[in-house]
Every structure is written in C-alpha cells, then in structure tokens.
Design an enzyme around this catalytic site. Structure first.
Site, PDB file in Angstrom:
ATOM      1  N   LYS A  24       0.864  -1.148  -0.018  1.00 32.26           N
ATOM      2  CA  LYS A  24       0.071   0.079  -0.052  1.00 32.26           C
ATOM      3  C   LYS A  24       0.804   1.304   0.058  1.00 32.26           C
ATOM      4  CE  LYS A  24      -1.693   1.811   4.274  1.00 32.26           C
ATOM      5  NZ  LYS A  24      -1.539   3.208   4.190  1.00 32.26           N
ATOM      6  N   ASN A  25       1.924   1.235   1.025  1.00 33.02           N
ATOM      7  CA  ASN A  25       2.543   2.594   0.972  1.00 33.02           C
ATOM      8  C   ASN A  25       3.659   2.707   0.161  1.00 33.02           C
ATOM      9  OD1 ASN A  25       1.396   3.017   3.512  1.00 33.02           O
ATOM     10  ND2 ASN A  25       2.949   2.469   4.815  1.00 33.02           N
ATOM     11  N   CYS A 118      -4.208  13.289  13.286  1.00 29.32           N
ATOM     12  CA  CYS A 118      -4.531  11.974  12.898  1.00 29.32           C
ATOM     13  C   CYS A 118      -4.554  11.323  14.117  1.00 29.32           C
ATOM     14  CB  CYS A 118      -3.530  11.511  11.925  1.00 29.32           C
ATOM     15  SG  CYS A 118      -3.405   9.699  11.738  1.00 29.32           S
ATOM     16  N   ARG A 123       1.817  14.095  13.438  1.00 33.64           N
ATOM     17  CA  ARG A 123       1.867  13.922  12.224  1.00 33.64           C
ATOM     18  C   ARG A 123       2.144  15.196  11.269  1.00 33.64           C
ATOM     19  NH1 ARG A 123      -0.470   8.320   9.712  1.00 33.64           N
ATOM     20  NH2 ARG A 123       1.247   8.507   8.479  1.00 33.64           N
ATOM     21  N   ASP A 126       5.965  19.612   8.458  1.00 33.52           N
ATOM     22  CA  ASP A 126       7.276  20.772   8.496  1.00 33.52           C
ATOM     23  C   ASP A 126       8.383  20.143   7.720  1.00 33.52           C
ATOM     24  OD1 ASP A 126       7.543  18.706  10.711  1.00 33.52           O
ATOM     25  OD2 ASP A 126       8.789  20.022  11.630  1.00 33.52           O
ATOM     26  N   ASP A 309       4.644   0.065  11.992  1.00 38.44           N
ATOM     27  CA  ASP A 309       3.363  -0.681  11.620  1.00 38.44           C
ATOM     28  C   ASP A 309       3.286  -2.037  11.986  1.00 38.44           C
ATOM     29  OD1 ASP A 309       2.863   1.820  10.378  1.00 38.44           O
ATOM     30  OD2 ASP A 309       3.288   1.235   8.459  1.00 38.44           O
ATOM     31  N   ARG A 401      -8.629  -0.219   4.749  1.00 36.75           N
ATOM     32  CA  ARG A 401      -7.887   0.804   4.055  1.00 36.75           C
ATOM     33  C   ARG A 401      -6.645  -0.025   3.465  1.00 36.75           C
ATOM     34  NH1 ARG A 401      -5.534   4.839   8.067  1.00 36.75           N
ATOM     35  NH2 ARG A 401      -4.154   5.124   6.075  1.00 36.75           N
TER      36      ARG A 401
END
Ligand code: UD1
Length: 423
Positions: A24-25, A118, A123, A126, A309, A401
């Site tokens: 996914k990422n 989130c 998160r 910057d 994760d 997701r």
C-alpha cells in the site's frame, strides 16, 4: 454498502500459505509519481484496498484517467490540468499529501489542503515544507490550503532531514528529479518503498543514486525528459509481517509468499528471539512455533529498525509471552490506543509515556472491540483468533484501507472469521 464488522470464533489456529499483495505505502506514491510522466503509466501488483481507490479519486480530480484491471492500474496523466487537491480528499487520507512534490514538479505550483491531525499522533508536515523550500518552493496558507509556488523555478539543494521521514523524503524526491542541478538528501528514509519509488522514477527518466541509503543524490532532468513507464509494486512487508505474527501466535506453520524476506529482517530477528522458527527463501518466509512465546524488548525505529506498523501485532505476541516485555514507540506518539482494546480482552499492559510494559497472561477472552487504526484493527482480529469465545471487531473501515480481503485470507489459513453487517 452498510457498515460491517468482523466476527471471529476463537480458539482457532492459522496454518498454510498466503499470497502477499503489493505494498500500500508504495503503490500510493507510485500513483502520485505518475503525474510527472505525461502519458499512460502501468502500475502492476496494486492492492485492491480503499486507500488506493481514494488515491485514484485524487488523481481523477487532477484530470488523470485511472483504469483498474485486476491488480493493474493504467493511469493516463496526459490531461492532468489541475494542481488542486481539496480537503474532502486529504482529510480522508493523509497520504494525499504525496501529490504535492509531483504537482510542483509538473506545474511549478500546487494547492493541497493541509492534512489535519490523525489518531496516531500529530503527524506534522514541517519537514516536507522545509525540504521543498530548499528547492526553491514558496508556501502560503490560504484558509487551510497550502499554496506552493516556484517564482524562480526549482533548483537543486543539499538538505539534511531532521528525522528520516518517509513522506518528506518522497515529496522531496518527486520535486528534485526535475529541479535544475543536483540535490543531496541527507538522513533520507531507507524504507523498501523509497527504493521502489526511486526505481519507478528512474524508469521514467529520472537520475537518482543511493536509494535505500541515508544519502540520496538526484541529478535533475527536464520535465520533458520524463515519460510514462510500466512498473511492478514491491510486496507489502507489513501485510507479510501481520500474517507471520498470526503464525507465531497460533504456532503455524504459516508461509507468506511473494515477499522479499530482506524487508523484514528486524521483525524476523525479534520473532526468533521470542521462540519462533523462521525460515526464508527467495520470495517467502515461513514461521512456526512449538515452545512457549518468550518476552521481548522492542523499539520502533525508521527502517531498517523495527517498523511502527508492526508494533501492535508484536504487542499481541508479547501479551501471551511467558514473562514481561517492553515496547517503546519512537515514531508515532499516540500509537498505543490498541493496548486499551487488548486489555478489554484480558491483556495486562501498563503504559508509561511512550513505553508499554506488557505482562504475559495465560490467555485472552473474546470481546467486542474497536479498530482504532489500520494496524491495530488487523492485530485485534488476530487476537480474536486465539481468544476464548467470540470477538467482534468494529470500525473495520480502517482494516479495509490497507488489507485486501483480510478475512478471506485468514479463512484460507483455517480461521473462523466472517464479515457481517452491523445493524
Ligand atoms: C509512512 C507510512 C506509515 C508508516 C510511517 C513510518 C505511508 C502512507 N505511511 O507515514 O504507514 O507508519 O511512514 O514508517 O507511507 N514528521 C514530522 N514532520 C514531518 C514529517 C514527519 O514531525 O514533516 C514526524 C511524524 O509526525 C512522525 C514521524 O515523523 O512522528 C514519522 O513520519 P513519516 O516517516 O513521515 O511517516 P509518514 O510518511 O507519514
């Protein structure tokens, strides 16, 4: 389709082989990168999950045509003529911010709604902004929308990131590939998904050296030198790690296929130290366990450190280990919400700042629980499989997701897991 939950009949086992989907990422950023090559790019091995649908919508709003056939996406960016991504999309998926770099690269400007907070921490963005500013981008904020312009064009720069942020490295890369001159990104993220993105950008015509290392060098080319490409997404190491955790939990053996084992070296090290047998081949890993789970000490860190994760999945393993474990979360400050759901199933966890102290218990009891984020949701379903009685996991939109057919894959490994409509 109405709301659904996942109902799990406990005291189960997991055993067999499962094919891992594309990451996914990675796929999300590869889709964003396609903006830089005018024409039709083909991205293969794209998981069928809701975040990918959202990114398809982001690209469609910009003027691209996105077609999916099975696990292949054809993205035609010839008619992309907008450089705005509205709040209604960015608020649904923070990764929408990854179109910022490619839009600046293609149009010299972009308008992207600022992502809000989130559930897993502040998160901030910057570092995305600081690194793009070094390339000549100017930012203004207008009613919550980030407005990027490049009055003097994009130029190469040397930037040292404060932290090896995945998103900031990616956004900077996707603008630097068309900046004039050379760019050096120091303290760059080293995740396999960064390497995958660099591979695709190079196939499109970009010149990048050092992907997967802390220093990445980019030699800018003209936008007209970039074109569409055909690229295959790398396997999802987090999906693989989740199923391996399931195998470690129940004893297995569980084999995850279509995944490069080198992506999971730290997780495998920890699993072995916890008493699991892990064997690896060219594109698979097998886990099994006959003795008790041993306690562990884990710190989440940027790759190749232990991935945040997989923190929830390993917290679950620690919950059933024979002794006291400590897990320290260094990447996202609020990522322990999972612990309170697991405690409702009988876990013994004390949270102190960003440390979790986990005292192993004999077993878990099934309970109604809520998926607080994507990885927590996946771990709660695994918890339900080993718990006694029935577990219902709510808010499974988070699981959808990032995991393609999670319940179906677990069923194929022998678990009693079904999706049901919530009344
Ligand atoms: C990506 C992954 C996510 C994974 C994370 C870390 C995607 C879509 N998501 O998220 O699944 O957990 O990498 O491996 O790829 N930070 C700042 N300022 C910035 C950028 C980041 O302070 O400008 C902080 C974040 O708040 C966080 C940490 O740095 O605490 C890591 O963030 P980052 O590596 O950027 O993660 P993401 O790209 O958001």
């Amino acid at each position: 389709m109405g709301k659904e939950c996942i109902v799990i009949h406990g005291n189960g086992t997991l055993c067999g082989e499962v094919k891992i989907a594309g990451a996914k990422n990675s796929a999300l950023k590869l889709m964003a990168a396609s903006i830089l090559g005018c024409g039709e790019s083909i991205i293969k091995n794209v998981p069928d999950i809701s975040d990918i649908k959202l990114m398809s919508e982001v690209l469609s709003r910009l003027g691209a045509t996105v077609r999916r056939e099975d696990h292949e996406l054809a993205i035609d960016t010839t008619d992309v003529d907008s450089f705005s991504t509205p709040y209604e999309l960015v608020s649904k998926m923070r990764a929408s911010i990854s179109v910022l770099g490619p839009l600046i690269g293609r149009f010299g400007q972009a308008r992207v709604a600022m992502p809000g907070g989130c559930q897993i921490g502040a998160r901030k963005i910057d570092m995305h902004l600081v690194s793009l500013q070094a390339l000549g981008v100017q930012f203004d904020v207008d009613h919550g929308t980030l407005i990027a312009t490049t009055p003097h064009g994009l130029h190469g720069a040397q930037v040292m990131l404060e932290f090896p942020s995945v998103g900031a490295t990616e956004n900077m890369l996707m603008a630097a590939v068309v900046a004039e001159g050379s760019t050096l990104i120091e303290n760059a993220a080293r995740e396999p998904e960064i390497v995958d993105l660099c591979d695709m950008l190079c196939q499109m015509g970009a010149r990048i050296e050092g992907a997967g290392e802390s220093n990445i060098e980019v030699e800018g080319v003209a936008l007209s030198d970039l074109g569409p490409c055909v690229h295959t997404t790398v396997g999802d190491r987090i999906e693989a790690g989740t199923f391996l955790a399931g195998g470690a939990l129940t004893g297995g053996p569980v084999t995850v296929q279509r995944i490069d084992p080198s992506y999971l070296r730290m997780s495998v090290l920890k699993m072995r130290a916890m008493g699991c047998d892990v064997t690896t081949g060219e594109d698979y890993l097998t886990v099994m366990r006959t003795g008790p789970l041993k306690p562990t000490d884990i710190q989440t860190l940027p790759h190749p450190g232990f991935p945040t994760d997989l923190q929830a999945q390993f917290m679950l393993l620690a919950t059933l280990a024979d002794g006291i474990s400590v897990i320290t979360e260094n990447v996202f400050e609020n990522r322990f919400m999972f612990a309170s759901e697991l405690m409702r199933m009988g876990a013994d966890i004390t949270l102190e700042d960003h440390h979790a102290i986990i005292r192993g218990v004999e077993g878990l009891q099934g309970a109604p629980v809520s998926s607080t984020d994507l990885r927590a949701g996946a771990a709660l379903v695994l918890a339900g499989i080993v718990a006694e009685g029935y577990t219902t996991v709510y808010d499974i939109k988070h699981i959808d997701r990032g995991y393609e057919d999670y319940a179906g894959k677990l069923r194929s490994l022998g678990a009693d897991v079904v999706r049901q409509a919530v009344d």
